[in-house]
Design an enzyme around this catalytic site. Sequence first.
Site, PDB file in Angstrom:
ATOM      1  N   ASP A  64       1.039  -1.199  -0.006  1.00  8.28           N
ATOM      2  CA  ASP A  64       0.086   0.087  -0.043  1.00  8.28           C
ATOM      3  C   ASP A  64       0.916   1.273   0.055  1.00  8.28           C
ATOM      4  O   ASP A  64       0.769   2.120   0.926  1.00  8.28           O
ATOM      5  CB  ASP A  64      -1.001  -0.177   1.238  1.00  8.28           C
ATOM      6  CG  ASP A  64      -1.860   1.195   1.217  1.00  8.28           C
ATOM      7  OD1 ASP A  64      -2.088   1.967   0.230  1.00  8.28           O
ATOM      8  OD2 ASP A  64      -2.569   1.278   2.326  1.00  8.28           O
ATOM      9  N   ASN A 106      -2.493   3.214  12.832  1.00 14.83           N
ATOM     10  CA  ASN A 106      -3.525   2.154  13.225  1.00 14.83           C
ATOM     11  C   ASN A 106      -3.182   0.899  12.766  1.00 14.83           C
ATOM     12  O   ASN A 106      -3.664  -0.077  13.722  1.00 14.83           O
ATOM     13  CB  ASN A 106      -4.594   2.429  12.252  1.00 14.83           C
ATOM     14  CG  ASN A 106      -5.794   1.636  12.052  1.00 14.83           C
ATOM     15  OD1 ASN A 106      -6.514   1.629  13.223  1.00 14.83           O
ATOM     16  ND2 ASN A 106      -6.171   0.831  11.185  1.00 14.83           N
ATOM     17  N   GLN A 172      -2.121  -5.355   6.131  1.00 14.05           N
ATOM     18  CA  GLN A 172      -2.023  -4.077   6.932  1.00 14.05           C
ATOM     19  C   GLN A 172      -3.079  -4.581   8.201  1.00 14.05           C
ATOM     20  O   GLN A 172      -3.849  -4.036   8.588  1.00 14.05           O
ATOM     21  CB  GLN A 172      -2.644  -2.969   6.521  1.00 14.05           C
ATOM     22  CG  GLN A 172      -1.823  -2.406   5.228  1.00 14.05           C
ATOM     23  CD  GLN A 172      -2.430  -1.524   4.497  1.00 14.05           C
ATOM     24  OE1 GLN A 172      -3.516  -1.870   3.590  1.00 14.05           O
ATOM     25  NE2 GLN A 172      -1.909  -0.350   4.497  1.00 14.05           N
ATOM     26  N   ASP A 174      -4.265  -4.321  11.902  1.00 11.97           N
ATOM     27  CA  ASP A 174      -4.448  -3.305  13.017  1.00 11.97           C
ATOM     28  C   ASP A 174      -3.664  -3.645  14.109  1.00 11.97           C
ATOM     29  O   ASP A 174      -3.972  -4.945  14.808  1.00 11.97           O
ATOM     30  CB  ASP A 174      -5.890  -3.081  13.243  1.00 11.97           C
ATOM     31  CG  ASP A 174      -6.579  -2.102  12.283  1.00 11.97           C
ATOM     32  OD1 ASP A 174      -6.310  -2.335  11.095  1.00 11.97           O
ATOM     33  OD2 ASP A 174      -7.596  -1.488  12.314  1.00 11.97           O
ATOM     34  N   ASP A 204      -1.976   9.114  10.036  1.00 10.77           N
ATOM     35  CA  ASP A 204      -3.063   8.303   9.167  1.00 10.77           C
ATOM     36  C   ASP A 204      -4.326   7.541   9.943  1.00 10.77           C
ATOM     37  O   ASP A 204      -3.848   7.116  10.843  1.00 10.77           O
ATOM     38  CB  ASP A 204      -1.991   7.399   8.499  1.00 10.77           C
ATOM     39  CG  ASP A 204      -2.726   6.565   7.487  1.00 10.77           C
ATOM     40  OD1 ASP A 204      -3.164   7.126   6.489  1.00 10.77           O
ATOM     41  OD2 ASP A 204      -2.791   5.255   7.584  1.00 10.77           O
ATOM     42  N   LEU A 209      -8.561   3.466  15.726  1.00 11.66           N
ATOM     43  CA  LEU A 209      -7.515   2.773  16.561  1.00 11.66           C
ATOM     44  C   LEU A 209      -8.392   1.591  17.529  1.00 11.66           C
ATOM     45  O   LEU A 209      -7.650   0.728  17.654  1.00 11.66           O
ATOM     46  CB  LEU A 209      -6.848   3.770  17.314  1.00 11.66           C
ATOM     47  CG  LEU A 209      -6.202   5.127  16.732  1.00 11.66           C
ATOM     48  CD1 LEU A 209      -5.323   5.809  17.753  1.00 11.66           C
ATOM     49  CD2 LEU A 209      -5.208   4.514  15.347  1.00 11.66           C
ATOM     50  N   GLU A 211     -11.465  -1.026  18.865  1.00 11.35           N
ATOM     51  CA  GLU A 211     -12.719  -1.751  18.401  1.00 11.35           C
ATOM     52  C   GLU A 211     -13.486  -1.748  19.747  1.00 11.35           C
ATOM     53  O   GLU A 211     -13.056  -2.219  20.698  1.00 11.35           O
ATOM     54  CB  GLU A 211     -12.279  -3.049  17.830  1.00 11.35           C
ATOM     55  CG  GLU A 211     -11.196  -2.889  16.499  1.00 11.35           C
ATOM     56  CD  GLU A 211      -9.999  -2.561  16.837  1.00 11.35           C
ATOM     57  OE1 GLU A 211      -9.499  -3.029  18.046  1.00 11.35           O
ATOM     58  OE2 GLU A 211      -9.502  -1.996  16.032  1.00 11.35           O
ATOM     59  N   GLU A 246      -5.889  12.638   9.628  1.00 10.29           N
ATOM     60  CA  GLU A 246      -6.467  12.013   8.665  1.00 10.29           C
ATOM     61  C   GLU A 246      -7.875  11.468   9.260  1.00 10.29           C
ATOM     62  O   GLU A 246      -7.760  10.241   9.383  1.00 10.29           O
ATOM     63  CB  GLU A 246      -5.802  11.298   8.010  1.00 10.29           C
ATOM     64  CG  GLU A 246      -6.424  11.027   6.351  1.00 10.29           C
ATOM     65  CD  GLU A 246      -6.446   9.558   6.271  1.00 10.29           C
ATOM     66  OE1 GLU A 246      -7.120   9.111   4.909  1.00 10.29           O
ATOM     67  OE2 GLU A 246      -6.034   8.583   6.962  1.00 10.29           O
ATOM     68  N   HIS A 311      -3.103  11.999  -2.824  1.00  7.75           N
ATOM     69  CA  HIS A 311      -2.436  10.813  -3.325  1.00  7.75           C
ATOM     70  C   HIS A 311      -3.526   9.400  -3.371  1.00  7.75           C
ATOM     71  O   HIS A 311      -3.213   8.493  -4.039  1.00  7.75           O
ATOM     72  CB  HIS A 311      -1.225  10.177  -2.708  1.00  7.75           C
ATOM     73  CG  HIS A 311      -1.663  10.045  -1.238  1.00  7.75           C
ATOM     74  ND1 HIS A 311      -2.153  10.837  -0.324  1.00  7.75           N
ATOM     75  CD2 HIS A 311      -1.698   8.817  -0.632  1.00  7.75           C
ATOM     76  CE1 HIS A 311      -2.399  10.102   0.823  1.00  7.75           C
ATOM     77  NE2 HIS A 311      -2.169   8.985   0.608  1.00  7.75           N
ATOM     78  N   ASP A 312      -4.578   9.845  -2.781  1.00  7.72           N
ATOM     79  CA  ASP A 312      -5.565   8.661  -2.833  1.00  7.72           C
ATOM     80  C   ASP A 312      -6.743   9.231  -4.044  1.00  7.72           C
ATOM     81  O   ASP A 312      -6.585   9.865  -4.665  1.00  7.72           O
ATOM     82  CB  ASP A 312      -6.449   8.745  -1.596  1.00  7.72           C
ATOM     83  CG  ASP A 312      -5.527   8.030  -0.564  1.00  7.72           C
ATOM     84  OD1 ASP A 312      -4.626   7.085  -0.930  1.00  7.72           O
ATOM     85  OD2 ASP A 312      -5.549   8.411   0.773  1.00  7.72           O
TER      86      ASP A 312
END
Length: 549
Positions: A64, A106, A172, A174, A204, A209, A211, A246, A311-312
């Site tokens: 990513d 994250n 990725q 968490d 980011d 962060l 749950e 973000e 960039h996204d």
Amino acid sequence: MVHSKNIPWHMDAVFYELNVRAFYDSNDDGIGDLHGIAEKLDHIQQLGIDCIWLLPINPSPLEDDGYDVADYIAIHPDYGSLEDFDYLIQEAHARGLHVIVDLVINHTSDQHPWFVESRASRDNPKRDWYVWSDTDQRYGDTRIIFVDTQTSNWTYDEQTEQYYWHRFYPCQPDLNFDNPEVHQAMFDIMRFWLDRGIDGFRVDAIPYLYEREGTSCENLPETHEFVRQMRRIMDEEYPEAIMLCEANQPPQDVLEYFGDGDECHMAFHFPLMPRIFMALRSGDSTKIRTIMSETPHIPDNCQWCIFLRNHDELTLEMVTEEERQWMWEQYAPLDEMRLNLGIRRRLAPLLDNNIEKILLANRLLFSLPGAPIIYYGDEIGMGDNIDLPDRNGVRTPMQWNDGPNAGFSNAALEDLYAPPIDDPVYGYQQVNVVNQQDDSGSLLNQMHSLIALRKEHPVLALGTLAFIETGSPSVLGFVREYGDQTVLVFHNLARRLQRVEAYLDEYAGQQPQNLLNDAQTFHPIGAAPYRLSMAPYQSLWLLLNGERN
Ligand code: NOJ
């Protein structure tokens, strides 16, 4: 460094977002690097930028583009070394430029030694650094972000026969913020980079962060508590550094990330961005007015970051389903232009490569409250390459000149990390920095003037915002006020001439001067409605010369 006007530097800064990989290759390996950026600081400085935001620079398998970190306290070998990083910071600071870097908190890469250990066995000491579960049914109220490629936020791990949690790609995982060791690790990472002299972080994916069952697992109170702890470290040990949040969320939820001025210093204004594009295409200013009216007041030491592209993909998460369909029809007619809930195109192609529209979009951005961010290459109107997968089409090499590889690299074309744009309209042969430097009417030079104007008139960065009735839905009108400075702003979003009729009696007797046209003087404001006629896509930034009545 505290600003000369006695306000923190981030309050009136102009930002430049750049991808190290894409900017300039100093060692001929086909990949941009930190030394390359140091060599190109003139360009950034001449444009009038105050702060550079570097996309992730850490070692990473790049599944990513670096948002999958495999080592937080080193530099990706493609980009150079820690010494190169120090050199870049030193050179940037010598020019008065701040530098912030991405802090990907994250999640890590699945190649990060923490995760490698964590997945090694259920009783590994690092097991609890990530979020493991026997079932993939937990946290079922949580949305999926990469909707085009993911069907679940859980992935099964064969070796230990449990699922792990991830809000983005399965590579990725968490981190588990219920584990205090993870907090400590993040604080150490922050200190590592701040000690090297950076001016802050773009934090980011901050909403995700923690749950908790029965919630959306976004913006939870525990997350805010952790952000406050990060901020305490910054305030106590690095008081001039900032955190830019973000959080792709509605304004009321983003507001929480400013806290009482004790969380993030800045946050992106995600909902504004698509509405600027809606307004430009429909020629109707209503949606900008509405979203700005719904934007809450933020603490005095905080600032919005406003942007047109990054960039996204151009994210359409913050619009209604109907608006999203409309945006896709208008701006992404081909399937391959769409990605997840967004549009994977650059600014110039979105605006039909029409310099008047591109400038109007930027004049809007530079006249609304908030700190504007320019995405590298958009200052010269670079195009995109939708043949490249994922978001790579908007991450192609910077176009410096019309020489081989756009002047980006001396490597062989086939060795470049991505080919430069090479089509008849947006190809580097036409669209490049050198060409535009020599042309006073170029986008680059006009962007430079816009930034300079904003610097000369702090009211544009720091002033209050109040909308004015203009008599035409196509004309967005507002007043910015700061101390004894007042600017009346009008933008004609339509492709036709518009007549404006505004009631400005409180400014009667004043003589407006248009900042956008060498202080051209306008007729004085009187008690009668103030009448203007505006050319297609024209903007007026009218500086007033006296006190309000
Ligand atoms: C947001 C970044 O902007 C995006 O590029 C990335 O894929 C996700 N966060 C995951 O880190």
